[in-house]
Write a protein that holds these residues in place. Structure first.
Motif, short mmCIF file in Angstrom:
data_model
loop_
_atom_site.label_atom_id
_atom_site.label_comp_id
_atom_site.label_asym_id
_atom_site.label_seq_id
_atom_site.Cartn_x
_atom_site.Cartn_y
_atom_site.Cartn_z
N UNK A 90 31.84 -26.12 14.63
CA UNK A 90 32.74 -26.73 13.53
C UNK A 90 33.58 -27.83 14.10
N UNK A 91 34.14 -27.98 14.59
CA UNK A 91 34.63 -29.49 15.19
C UNK A 91 34.21 -30.32 16.11
N UNK A 92 32.33 -30.23 15.85
CA UNK A 92 32.26 -31.27 16.26
C UNK A 92 32.01 -31.50 17.67
N UNK A 220 29.48 -24.25 9.73
CA UNK A 220 30.78 -24.39 9.31
C UNK A 220 30.95 -22.98 8.47
N UNK A 221 31.66 -21.93 8.89
CA UNK A 221 31.62 -21.01 7.48
C UNK A 221 32.68 -20.95 7.01
N UNK A 222 33.72 -22.31 6.72
CA UNK A 222 34.62 -22.87 5.56
C UNK A 222 33.49 -23.69 4.69
N UNK A 378 22.17 -12.48 12.21
CA UNK A 378 22.95 -11.70 11.63
C UNK A 378 24.67 -10.98 12.71
N UNK A 379 23.78 -11.66 14.14
CA UNK A 379 25.45 -12.28 14.79
C UNK A 379 26.41 -13.02 14.51
N UNK A 380 25.78 -14.58 13.92
CA UNK A 380 26.16 -15.39 14.05
C UNK A 380 27.10 -15.34 12.20
N UNK A 381 26.34 -14.90 11.55
CA UNK A 381 27.27 -14.67 10.41
C UNK A 381 28.13 -14.05 9.98
N UNK A 382 28.95 -12.93 11.24
CA UNK A 382 29.74 -12.23 11.49
C UNK A 382 30.80 -12.95 12.40
N UNK A 388 32.82 -19.58 17.16
CA UNK A 388 31.46 -20.10 16.64
C UNK A 388 32.16 -21.63 17.96
N UNK A 389 33.37 -22.61 17.63
CA UNK A 389 33.40 -22.98 18.56
C UNK A 389 33.95 -22.73 19.78
N UNK A 390 34.92 -21.97 19.92
CA UNK A 390 34.72 -21.78 21.71
C UNK A 390 33.20 -20.99 22.02
N UNK A 391 32.72 -20.27 21.60
CA UNK A 391 31.37 -19.94 21.96
C UNK A 391 30.64 -20.83 22.17
N UNK A 392 30.44 -22.16 20.93
CA UNK A 392 29.69 -22.96 21.76
C UNK A 392 29.70 -23.15 22.61
N UNK A 393 31.04 -24.03 23.22
CA UNK A 393 31.35 -24.60 23.74
C UNK A 393 31.65 -24.05 25.41
N UNK A 394 31.29 -22.73 25.64
CA UNK A 394 31.79 -21.76 26.62
C UNK A 394 30.41 -20.95 27.45
N UNK A 395 29.86 -19.75 25.70
CA UNK A 395 29.32 -18.56 26.16
C UNK A 395 27.91 -18.97 27.10
N UNK A 396 26.98 -20.36 26.53
CA UNK A 396 25.72 -21.01 26.06
C UNK A 396 26.16 -22.18 27.12
#
Length: 481
Positions: A90-92, A220-222, A378-382, A388-396
């Motif tokens: 979402x934050x690109x 981007x969920x907004x 289903x996880x992504x929709x929760x 999303x921003x933090x996870x995409x940067x950090x988790x994977x």
């Protein structure tokens, strides 16, 4: 009602899956009738709005049908080659490439070429035919009813019907009650999608919003609650811009934000959000510039067959649950369904047992990982944009993310990622949920690796699959904000 000649096989719907199924079955030596509600020049069109789709397909799927058809595809039906799909946070600030090389299709031209290939096999083809239901006798599908171009009620009979009418197909919905093919699709497993095909001029270069080498996906969920926005390049100064949403996620988002948006306002707002383009004008070639349609984003039906009945494409909920891409699985299913239909007819067994090999073949070629990918959807929709921003940067890592999008399971553990995760209950919980999701994906893959070899083992298989998916939905309720 007028009764027409019998056929070995009737294929209902001349879209991607249907035309390929008709071609492969005819090559197998059976008589084939292919019916479509559109006039011939608009073959495979979904609605009066056109061939509503992102039009992107992996090169591997084109390779597959070329190998099986013995036909080469090129321009103009393959409109533009791309290096892959790029998903943006979402934050690109985070970008995940996946799917490998592919093409943006000229969908109307591609569909016409598939029809020309099918017709070269001496099938019977009927346009402007509206299917109204199946013929059901003694627990078998024995043909179809419908209205021809003159509005006359007509009945065609056959040994097998292949249903490629799309997600809202009347054939599947009117099957006898059974435990093999679900007659209805849960609305929470459907994305409402819409898109424009624009002519444009580029205001400025910014690969976060437009990239001529990549099909861009904006998570981007907004902007797109429960789904995503896309900007897919096309040739000759054209671009496919669209958006998909889940109704439940949109309702939650609207309530929390005090908004009253619908799919159309979201699409138009998304177009305005993109800063790259100027002088946008809808491209009306083939009356295909604007469209709205629904796409299933669950695993394929646990069984694709019933007595005298097979399904392929969106009618069997085959699109990828994460990307909603339906072209690839439709192409694969069409080839496999047509080939299996011809074999079953030649053997004289069109019962569920006689058609079961189609389930096994599709599961092996494509479907095996789709239930696991539904878990990830289903996880992504929760999760909300912050996660999303933090996870995409950090988790994977990029490789781990790419593996997940094709159903491959990375080795994730809290201990292995501890140094990458800033301490804090929200982030730790979010990552813990991701670890759970990945483990559950692996479990689903193993379940489908042991897909039942015969219908006798099917009930227990389906019960386990449904229970696992429902448990995942309970753990991860939709929460876009």
């Amino acid at each position: 009602m007028s009764v027409k000649n019998d056929y070995d096989l009737i294929v209902a719907g001349a879209g991607l899956a249907g035309t390929l199924a008709a071609t492969m079955a005819a090559r197998g030596g059976v008589s084939v009738l292919l019916v479509d509600r559109n006039e011939e020049k608009n073959v495979g069109r979904k609605t009066n709005w056109g061939w509503t789709c992102g039009d992107a397909v992996a090169a591997s799927h084109i390779d597959y049908i070329e190998e099986n058809l013995g036909v080469k595809f090129s321009s103009p039906e393959l409109d533009l080659p791309v290096d892959g799909v790029m998903a943006l946070s979402p934050d690109l600030n985070s970008r995940y490439p996946f799917d490998g090389k592919g093409f943006s299709l000229n969908r109307p031209v591609f569909e016409r070429k598939l029809l020309s290939i099918a017709r070269s096999e001496k099938i019977d083809y009927m346009s402007k035919f509206e299917v109204t239901g199946p013929i059901v006798e003694d627990g078998f599908i024995k043909g179809i009813t419908g209205r021809d171009q003159d509005g006359k009620n007509v009945e065609f009979r056959s040994k097998i019907v292949i249903d490629s009418l799309g997600v809202s197909t009347v054939l599947r919905r009117k099957l006898p009650e059974n435990n093999f093919v679900d007659r209805m699709v849960d609305i929470d497993d459907i994305e409402s999608t819409g898109r424009y095909i624009y002519n444009f001029e580029l205001e400025k270069e910014d690969s976060n919003y437009y990239d001529s080498r990549y099909a861009l996906i904006h998570l981007n969920n907004e902007l797109a609650p429960g789904g995503y926005g896309w900007v897919f390049p096309k040739s000759n100064g054209k671009v496919n811009i669209g958006l998909g949403v889940q109704k439940k996620a949109l309702d939650i988002r609207n309530k929390k934000m005090g908004r009253n948006d619908n799919l159309q306002t979201l699409i138009d707002n998304y177009v305005k959000w993109l800063p790259n383009f100027k002088n946008l004008s809808v491209d009306e070639t083939d009356n295909n510039g604007k469209g709205i349609w629904s796409v299933p984003v669950r695993r394929q039906m646990e069984s694709l067959v019933y007595n005298g009945y097979m399904g392929a494409g969106d009618s069997m909920t085959m699109p990828n649950p994460i990307s909603a891409g339906g072209i690839g699985p439709a192409l694969i299913a069409g080839v496999i369904a047509g080939r299996n239909a011809a074999q079953s007819i030649s053997k004289g067994d069109v019962s569920i047992s006689g058609l079961w090999k189609y389930n096994l073949d599709f599961n092996e070629k494509y479907g095996m990982k789709m239930a696991g990918m539904e878990v990830f959807r289903i996880y992504l929709q929760s999760v909300n944009n912050d996660i999303l921003n933090y996870g995409m940067k950090t988790f994977l890592t990029k490789k781990e993310a790419s593996d997940l999008t094709v159903g491959m399971i990375p080795e994730l553990s809290l201990a292995g990622k501890a140094k990458m995760i800033i301490k804090g209950m929200k982030n730790m919980n979010a990552f813990s949920n991701l670890v759970y999701t990945v483990r559950k994906m692996n479990e689903m893959n193993k379940i489908y690796e042991n897909y039942p070899k015969t219908p006798k083992e099917f009930d227990s298989f389906k019960k386990r699959v449904v229970e696992e998916i429902e448990n995942t939905k309970k753990r991860f309720p939709t929460s876009p904000l």
